[in-house]
Write an enzyme that holds these catalytic residues in place. Structure first.
Site, mmCIF file in Angstrom:
data_model
loop_
_atom_site.group_PDB
_atom_site.id
_atom_site.type_symbol
_atom_site.label_atom_id
_atom_site.label_comp_id
_atom_site.label_asym_id
_atom_site.label_seq_id
_atom_site.Cartn_x
_atom_site.Cartn_y
_atom_site.Cartn_z
ATOM 1 N N SER A 1 34.348 35.668 52.463
ATOM 2 C CA SER A 1 34.847 36.593 53.009
ATOM 3 C C SER A 1 36.028 37.372 52.041
ATOM 4 O O SER A 1 36.590 36.525 51.229
ATOM 5 C CB SER A 1 35.668 36.259 54.189
ATOM 6 N N TYR B 1 34.791 44.102 52.911
ATOM 7 C CA TYR B 1 35.212 45.196 54.018
ATOM 8 C C TYR B 1 35.367 46.366 53.145
ATOM 9 O O TYR B 1 36.301 46.285 52.183
ATOM 10 C CB TYR B 1 36.314 44.694 54.674
ATOM 11 N N THR C 1 29.978 44.234 55.523
ATOM 12 C CA THR C 1 30.371 44.069 57.137
ATOM 13 C C THR C 1 30.688 45.452 57.694
ATOM 14 O O THR C 1 31.755 46.313 56.975
ATOM 15 C CB THR C 1 31.424 43.259 57.333
ATOM 16 N N LYS D 1 25.933 43.618 57.572
ATOM 17 C CA LYS D 1 26.249 42.852 58.871
ATOM 18 C C LYS D 1 26.945 43.613 59.927
ATOM 19 O O LYS D 1 27.734 44.162 59.613
ATOM 20 C CB LYS D 1 26.970 41.823 58.154
ATOM 21 N N HIS E 1 30.007 40.339 65.611
ATOM 22 C CA HIS E 1 31.078 39.619 65.078
ATOM 23 C C HIS E 1 31.752 38.500 65.780
ATOM 24 O O HIS E 1 32.758 38.108 65.983
ATOM 25 C CB HIS E 1 32.249 40.698 64.760
HETATM 26 C C1 LIG Z 1 37.435 32.760 62.650
HETATM 27 C C2 LIG Z 1 36.575 33.970 62.263
HETATM 28 C C3 LIG Z 1 36.839 34.839 61.197
HETATM 29 C C4 LIG Z 1 35.709 35.716 60.591
HETATM 30 N N1 LIG Z 1 35.904 36.512 59.584
HETATM 31 C C5 LIG Z 1 34.912 37.300 58.949
HETATM 32 C C6 LIG Z 1 35.268 38.100 57.971
HETATM 33 O O1 LIG Z 1 35.897 37.790 57.234
HETATM 34 N N2 LIG Z 1 33.980 38.714 57.672
HETATM 35 C C7 LIG Z 1 33.173 38.966 58.442
HETATM 36 O O2 LIG Z 1 32.048 39.774 57.876
HETATM 37 N N3 LIG Z 1 32.911 38.308 59.408
HETATM 38 C C8 LIG Z 1 33.865 37.536 60.032
HETATM 39 N N4 LIG Z 1 33.560 36.762 61.081
HETATM 40 C C9 LIG Z 1 32.356 37.005 61.942
HETATM 41 C C10 LIG Z 1 31.257 35.895 61.303
HETATM 42 O O3 LIG Z 1 30.946 36.132 60.132
HETATM 43 C C11 LIG Z 1 30.114 35.819 62.456
HETATM 44 O O4 LIG Z 1 29.406 36.906 62.528
HETATM 45 C C12 LIG Z 1 30.360 35.247 63.770
HETATM 46 O O5 LIG Z 1 31.459 34.110 63.474
HETATM 47 C C13 LIG Z 1 29.065 34.575 64.296
HETATM 48 O O6 LIG Z 1 29.255 33.966 65.664
HETATM 49 P P1 LIG Z 1 29.726 32.574 65.982
HETATM 50 O O7 LIG Z 1 31.026 32.111 65.376
HETATM 51 O O8 LIG Z 1 29.453 32.301 67.272
HETATM 52 O O9 LIG Z 1 28.567 31.664 65.033
HETATM 53 C C14 LIG Z 1 34.605 35.733 61.542
HETATM 54 C C15 LIG Z 1 34.438 34.977 62.612
HETATM 55 C C16 LIG Z 1 35.321 33.914 63.026
HETATM 56 C C17 LIG Z 1 35.012 33.006 64.065
#
Ligand SMILES: Cc1cc2nc3c(=O)[nH]c(=O)nc-3n(C[C@H](O)[C@H](O)[C@H](O)COP(=O)(O)O)c2cc1C
Length: 380
Positions: free
Chosen positions: A107, A130, A156, A252, A276
């Protein structure tokens, strides 16, 4: 580790080992968490078709993702502040992914920097971007990702503004955690976590520290980040990114068929159908409910990836059956990391692999290419 048999066990362990502010940060969704819950509930509603007496002795879970070979039909999703679930979290997760033969996505908001992950792992990984107001920073971070041999960019697009997670506000969740008395007492009861953090290569936003002028202190960096969300972000910016990024481009955060078609027109290599993880627009439908319509709309014009709510191998099978080419795994591996560090991520990947393998066998399926809508029981 023997008593850990599923992702729920890893979640339970993580809850005990990670300070509350960081566990809640990972676990929660935005606002009333309707979308967070829908992601799980709608996956569970899909019933798999049990088939018998099919020779399933030669099963393979191997596939390709964004044109690269992958031992399993899933990659590790980008997760901000991974290094706050366990010290060096990004490096440990990248190593576990490499050992399992699947892609790892770093990330923008990581704790270990692109360079630290590249140096420690010595292997290419995916980088998630981002796009923020400061476009010079964006250009610079992309050159750093190229220099670190990242060949795939995950852009994203569902975070122009931040959805509020109530638990984060209540917990004073910042990097490092706000020094409230209750946070200090909580950290005091998590010695293994504290030890891992004290021994980590980075304690701040690794990709930003030292790269944003005048923002040397962590608190200044946090403030700067909050001001950098860009509500003006639009498809023209995606064109711009495409023009300056020579590698593969994955968009994404697509949850609408029209947006998916636009991504195809702009020449993206793949999209991720995602809300997300229920952390942005609360009240949006679950990712799985939108997947078939989006997959239909784009046909074979683009690779469709999927995330949101995956906690079992059967969930992966469900998503592939409804048109996903492969999945991204979010919280499932974050819980593993918080629970047991690097071996916990490996355990999470292994649990999902084994569960998927058995679910494939019991639906009479030998390969990823054979998976399709025929594996889901039609419901009236
Ligand atoms: C704690 C956390 C931090 C996240 N940080 C980012 C991020 O920095 N960039 C991003 O594109 N998605 C981020 N996401 C979304 C994840 O990439 C992903 O889309 C999501 O976790 C999928 O759902 P799931 O946790 O139910 O598998 C984050 C999700 C979580 C749970």
């Amino acid at each position: 580790m023997k008593s850990v048999t599923n992702i729920a066990d890893l979640r339970g362990l993580a809850r005990r080992r990670v300070p509350r502010a960081f566990f809640d940060y990972a676990d929660s969704g935005s606002y009333e968490e309707e979308t967070l819950r829908a992601n799980r509930a709608d996956l569970q509603k899909l019933k798999l078709r049990q088939r018998v007496l099919v020779d399933v002795s030669k099963r393979s879970l191997a596939t390709t993702i964004a044109g690269q070979p992958s031992a399993l039909p899933f990659a590790l999703a980008p997760i901000g502040f991974t290094g706050m679930q366990h010290g060096n979290g990004e490096i440990l997760a990248a190593e576990a992914a490499h050992a399992a033969g699947i892609p790892y996505t770093l990330s923008t908001m990581s704790i270990c920097s692109i360079e630290q992950v590249a140096e420690a792992t010595g292997r290419p990984f995916w980088f998630q971007l981002y796009v923020i107001r400061d476009r010079e920073f964006t250009k610079d971070i992309l050159s750093r990702a190229r220099a670190a041999k990242c060949d795939t960019l995950v852009l994203t697009v569902d975070l122009q503004l931040l959805g509020q997670r109530h638990r984060d506000v209540k917990n004073g969740m910042t990097v490092p955690p706000e020094l409230r008395i209750k946070n200090i007492i909580d950290i005091g009861t998590k010695p293994a976590w504290l030890w891992s953090i004290l021994n980590a290569k980075s304690w701040t936003f690794g990709n930003l520290a030292g790269h944003v002028k005048g923002m040397e202190k962590i608190n200044q960096l946090a403030q700067w980040t909050n001001q950098q969300f860009d509500p003006a972000l639009n498809w023209k910016d995606v064109e711009w990114i495409k023009s300056i990024w020579p590698g593969k481009l994955i968009i994404k955060g697509i949850l609408d068929a029209d947006d998916a078609r636009t991504a195809v027109k702009l020449g993206a290599d793949a999209i991720v159908v995602s809300n997300h993880g229920g952390r942005q627009l609360d009240g949006a439908p679950s990712s799985i409910s939108m997947l078939p319509g989006i997959a239909d709309a784009v046909g074979n014009d683009i690779e469709v990836l999927f995330d949101g709510g995956i906690r079992t191998g059967a969930d992966i099978l469900r998503a592939l059956a409804l048109g996903a080419h492969a999945c991204l795994i979010g919280r499932a591996y974050v819980y593993g990391l918080g629970a047991l560090g690097g071996p916990g991520v490996a355990k999470a990947i292994d649990i999902l692999r084994k569960e998927l393998d058995i679910a494939m066998a019991l639906t009479g399926t030998n390969s990823i290419a054979e998976i399709g809508p025929h594996l889901i029981v039609e419901q009236k």
